[in-house]
Scaffold this motif. Structure first.
Motif, PDB file in Angstrom:
ATOM      1  N   VAL A  40      19.294 -24.728 -11.483  1.00 41.60           N
ATOM      2  CA  VAL A  40      18.974 -24.042 -10.221  1.00 41.60           C
ATOM      3  C   VAL A  40      19.267 -25.265  -9.396  1.00 41.60           C
ATOM      4  O   VAL A  40      19.725 -25.157  -8.058  1.00 41.60           O
ATOM      5  CB  VAL A  40      17.583 -23.534 -10.196  1.00 41.60           C
ATOM      6  N   GLN A  41      18.608 -26.532  -9.492  1.00 40.30           N
ATOM      7  CA  GLN A  41      18.619 -27.745  -8.717  1.00 40.30           C
ATOM      8  C   GLN A  41      20.245 -27.883  -8.363  1.00 40.30           C
ATOM      9  O   GLN A  41      20.655 -28.336  -7.399  1.00 40.30           O
ATOM     10  CB  GLN A  41      17.963 -28.883  -9.164  1.00 40.30           C
ATOM     11  N   MET A  42      21.017 -27.912  -9.563  1.00 42.29           N
ATOM     12  CA  MET A  42      22.361 -28.307  -9.470  1.00 42.29           C
ATOM     13  C   MET A  42      23.268 -27.085  -8.516  1.00 42.29           C
ATOM     14  O   MET A  42      23.788 -27.452  -7.606  1.00 42.29           O
ATOM     15  CB  MET A  42      23.070 -28.083 -10.746  1.00 42.29           C
ATOM     16  N   ALA A  43      22.907 -25.853  -8.561  1.00 43.26           N
ATOM     17  CA  ALA A  43      23.475 -24.703  -7.924  1.00 43.26           C
ATOM     18  C   ALA A  43      23.147 -24.983  -6.585  1.00 43.26           C
ATOM     19  O   ALA A  43      23.863 -24.501  -5.806  1.00 43.26           O
ATOM     20  CB  ALA A  43      23.101 -23.505  -8.574  1.00 43.26           C
ATOM     21  N   THR A  44      22.023 -25.299  -6.117  1.00 45.21           N
ATOM     22  CA  THR A  44      21.387 -25.256  -4.795  1.00 45.21           C
ATOM     23  C   THR A  44      22.117 -26.335  -4.089  1.00 45.21           C
ATOM     24  O   THR A  44      22.537 -26.378  -3.043  1.00 45.21           O
ATOM     25  CB  THR A  44      19.904 -25.839  -4.684  1.00 45.21           C
ATOM     26  N   GLU A  45      22.338 -27.544  -4.930  1.00 42.96           N
ATOM     27  CA  GLU A  45      23.237 -28.673  -4.301  1.00 42.96           C
ATOM     28  C   GLU A  45      24.511 -28.502  -3.855  1.00 42.96           C
ATOM     29  O   GLU A  45      25.108 -28.754  -2.962  1.00 42.96           O
ATOM     30  CB  GLU A  45      22.927 -30.255  -5.335  1.00 42.96           C
ATOM     31  N   HIS A  46      25.078 -27.680  -5.078  1.00 42.49           N
ATOM     32  CA  HIS A  46      26.398 -27.182  -4.694  1.00 42.49           C
ATOM     33  C   HIS A  46      26.542 -26.563  -3.708  1.00 42.49           C
ATOM     34  O   HIS A  46      27.551 -26.568  -2.899  1.00 42.49           O
ATOM     35  CB  HIS A  46      26.748 -26.488  -6.104  1.00 42.49           C
ATOM     36  N   ALA A  47      25.726 -25.444  -3.412  1.00 44.88           N
ATOM     37  CA  ALA A  47      25.693 -24.488  -2.476  1.00 44.88           C
ATOM     38  C   ALA A  47      25.535 -25.311  -1.237  1.00 44.88           C
ATOM     39  O   ALA A  47      26.039 -24.950  -0.043  1.00 44.88           O
ATOM     40  CB  ALA A  47      24.662 -23.433  -2.525  1.00 44.88           C
ATOM     41  N   ALA A  48      24.661 -26.030  -0.857  1.00 47.60           N
ATOM     42  CA  ALA A  48      24.297 -26.831   0.240  1.00 47.60           C
ATOM     43  C   ALA A  48      25.558 -27.808   0.470  1.00 47.60           C
ATOM     44  O   ALA A  48      26.039 -27.930   1.795  1.00 47.60           O
ATOM     45  CB  ALA A  48      23.228 -27.762   0.161  1.00 47.60           C
ATOM     46  N   LYS A  49      26.167 -28.420  -0.318  1.00 46.30           N
ATOM     47  CA  LYS A  49      27.399 -29.352  -0.121  1.00 46.30           C
ATOM     48  C   LYS A  49      28.417 -28.655   0.205  1.00 46.30           C
ATOM     49  O   LYS A  49      29.478 -28.847   1.247  1.00 46.30           O
ATOM     50  CB  LYS A  49      27.416 -30.208  -1.253  1.00 46.30           C
ATOM     51  N   ARG A  50      29.047 -27.518  -0.669  1.00 45.52           N
ATOM     52  CA  ARG A  50      30.051 -26.892  -0.529  1.00 45.52           C
ATOM     53  C   ARG A  50      30.214 -25.354  -0.022  1.00 45.52           C
ATOM     54  O   ARG A  50      31.318 -24.845   0.304  1.00 45.52           O
ATOM     55  CB  ARG A  50      30.866 -26.856  -1.878  1.00 45.52           C
ATOM     56  N   HIS A  51      29.005 -25.006   0.408  1.00 43.82           N
ATOM     57  CA  HIS A  51      28.940 -23.613   0.998  1.00 43.82           C
ATOM     58  C   HIS A  51      29.404 -22.425   0.036  1.00 43.82           C
ATOM     59  O   HIS A  51      29.867 -21.587   0.286  1.00 43.82           O
ATOM     60  CB  HIS A  51      29.524 -23.293   2.264  1.00 43.82           C
ATOM     61  N   ASP A  52      29.289 -22.696  -1.315  1.00 43.37           N
ATOM     62  CA  ASP A  52      29.850 -21.669  -2.472  1.00 43.37           C
ATOM     63  C   ASP A  52      28.514 -21.574  -3.240  1.00 43.37           C
ATOM     64  O   ASP A  52      27.983 -22.262  -3.524  1.00 43.37           O
ATOM     65  CB  ASP A  52      30.820 -22.822  -3.307  1.00 43.37           C
ATOM     66  N   PHE A  53      28.204 -20.226  -3.038  1.00 47.29           N
ATOM     67  CA  PHE A  53      26.972 -19.662  -3.683  1.00 47.29           C
ATOM     68  C   PHE A  53      27.391 -19.098  -4.948  1.00 47.29           C
ATOM     69  O   PHE A  53      26.554 -18.355  -5.623  1.00 47.29           O
ATOM     70  CB  PHE A  53      26.489 -18.622  -2.664  1.00 47.29           C
ATOM     71  N   SER A  54      28.343 -19.501  -5.591  1.00 43.71           N
ATOM     72  CA  SER A  54      28.728 -18.734  -6.969  1.00 43.71           C
ATOM     73  C   SER A  54      27.869 -18.981  -8.098  1.00 43.71           C
ATOM     74  O   SER A  54      27.648 -17.898  -8.807  1.00 43.71           O
ATOM     75  CB  SER A  54      30.304 -18.996  -7.219  1.00 43.71           C
ATOM     76  N   LEU A  80      18.070 -23.688   1.775  1.00 48.51           N
ATOM     77  CA  LEU A  80      19.182 -23.228   2.209  1.00 48.51           C
ATOM     78  C   LEU A  80      19.032 -22.454   3.241  1.00 48.51           C
ATOM     79  O   LEU A  80      18.122 -21.522   3.200  1.00 48.51           O
ATOM     80  CB  LEU A  80      20.123 -22.488   0.763  1.00 48.51           C
ATOM     81  N   ASN A  81      20.144 -21.947   3.930  1.00 47.06           N
ATOM     82  CA  ASN A  81      20.017 -20.759   4.994  1.00 47.06           C
ATOM     83  C   ASN A  81      20.727 -19.682   4.270  1.00 47.06           C
ATOM     84  O   ASN A  81      22.202 -19.979   4.469  1.00 47.06           O
ATOM     85  CB  ASN A  81      20.541 -21.221   6.463  1.00 47.06           C
ATOM     86  N   PHE A  82      20.296 -18.558   4.060  1.00 45.99           N
ATOM     87  CA  PHE A  82      21.028 -17.686   3.432  1.00 45.99           C
ATOM     88  C   PHE A  82      20.238 -16.303   3.541  1.00 45.99           C
ATOM     89  O   PHE A  82      18.996 -15.997   3.922  1.00 45.99           O
ATOM     90  CB  PHE A  82      21.277 -17.726   1.854  1.00 45.99           C
ATOM     91  N   ILE A  83      21.043 -15.045   3.456  1.00 48.02           N
ATOM     92  CA  ILE A  83      20.329 -13.870   3.371  1.00 48.02           C
ATOM     93  C   ILE A  83      21.015 -13.134   2.033  1.00 48.02           C
ATOM     94  O   ILE A  83      22.044 -13.709   1.569  1.00 48.02           O
ATOM     95  CB  ILE A  83      20.485 -13.009   4.259  1.00 48.02           C
ATOM     96  N   VAL A  84      20.429 -12.277   1.337  1.00 43.92           N
ATOM     97  CA  VAL A  84      20.695 -11.500   0.141  1.00 43.92           C
ATOM     98  C   VAL A  84      21.020 -10.160   0.313  1.00 43.92           C
ATOM     99  O   VAL A  84      20.399  -9.357   1.043  1.00 43.92           O
ATOM    100  CB  VAL A  84      19.622 -11.626  -1.074  1.00 43.92           C
ATOM    101  N   SER A  85      22.489  -9.669   0.191  1.00 45.01           N
ATOM    102  CA  SER A  85      22.766  -8.306   0.475  1.00 45.01           C
ATOM    103  C   SER A  85      22.211  -7.433  -0.619  1.00 45.01           C
ATOM    104  O   SER A  85      21.552  -7.722  -1.645  1.00 45.01           O
ATOM    105  CB  SER A  85      24.434  -8.263   0.091  1.00 45.01           C
TER     106      SER A  85
END
Length: 151
Positions: A40-54, A80-85
């Motif tokens: 989860v930490q890796m995915a969060t850092e990836h989303a913060a750095k690349r704006h990729d939430f995959s 992160l700044n996000f909303i969930v559909s």
């Protein structure tokens, strides 16, 4: 994190979200494990750095419909700044601070676990039928026909 560890965690996320494997996973134990927290930490850092939430979306797909989904989303809110559909499959989207505040208020007002358990409880309650047959009652005298006792 070093790149070797990140690659290992990416493989872990892909493996646990595979439909053939995810059916056998105990979500409670998974959410308490250390490797899950690193993923989860890796995915969060990836989303913060690349704006990729995959990667986060894959984890959310695995947890969706369980009590752990709301905790997962709540743990990501400060980072992160996000909303969930609301549509299935649920997806993360970038959001403004106003949208984030509104989504956080909605999440607090309707808990996921309470909505899921209340219909299941009402289905389990069943009306017990009482037999009107005299042979099924306790009024039969000992030694009468059908009591199963010998004289």
């Amino acid at each position: 994190m070093d790149e070797k560890k990140v690659a290992e965690l990416r493989k872990f996320v892909i493996t646990i979200t595979d439909p053939k494997v995810s059916a056998f996973i105990d979500l409670r134990k998974l959410c308490q494990s250390g490797i899950y927290n690193l993923a989860v930490q890796m995915a969060t850092e990836h989303a913060a750095k690349r704006h990729d939430f995959s990667y986060l979306e894959k984890i959310l797909t695995l947890l969706d419909g369980s009590t752990h989904a709301s905790g997962f989303i709540a743990s990501l809110r400060p980072k992160l700044n996000f909303i969930v559909s609301d549509t299935k499959p649920r997806k993360f989207k970038k959001a403004t601070p106003e949208q984030i505040a509104k989504a956080a208020k909605q999440a607090k007002s309707k808990p996921v676990a309470a909505q899921k358990t209340s219909p299941a409880v009402t289905k389990k309650v069943a009306k017990v039928e009482v037999s009107q047959d005299l042979l099924d009652s306790r009024l039969m005298l000992p030694g009468s026909y059908g009591t199963g006792r010998r004289r």
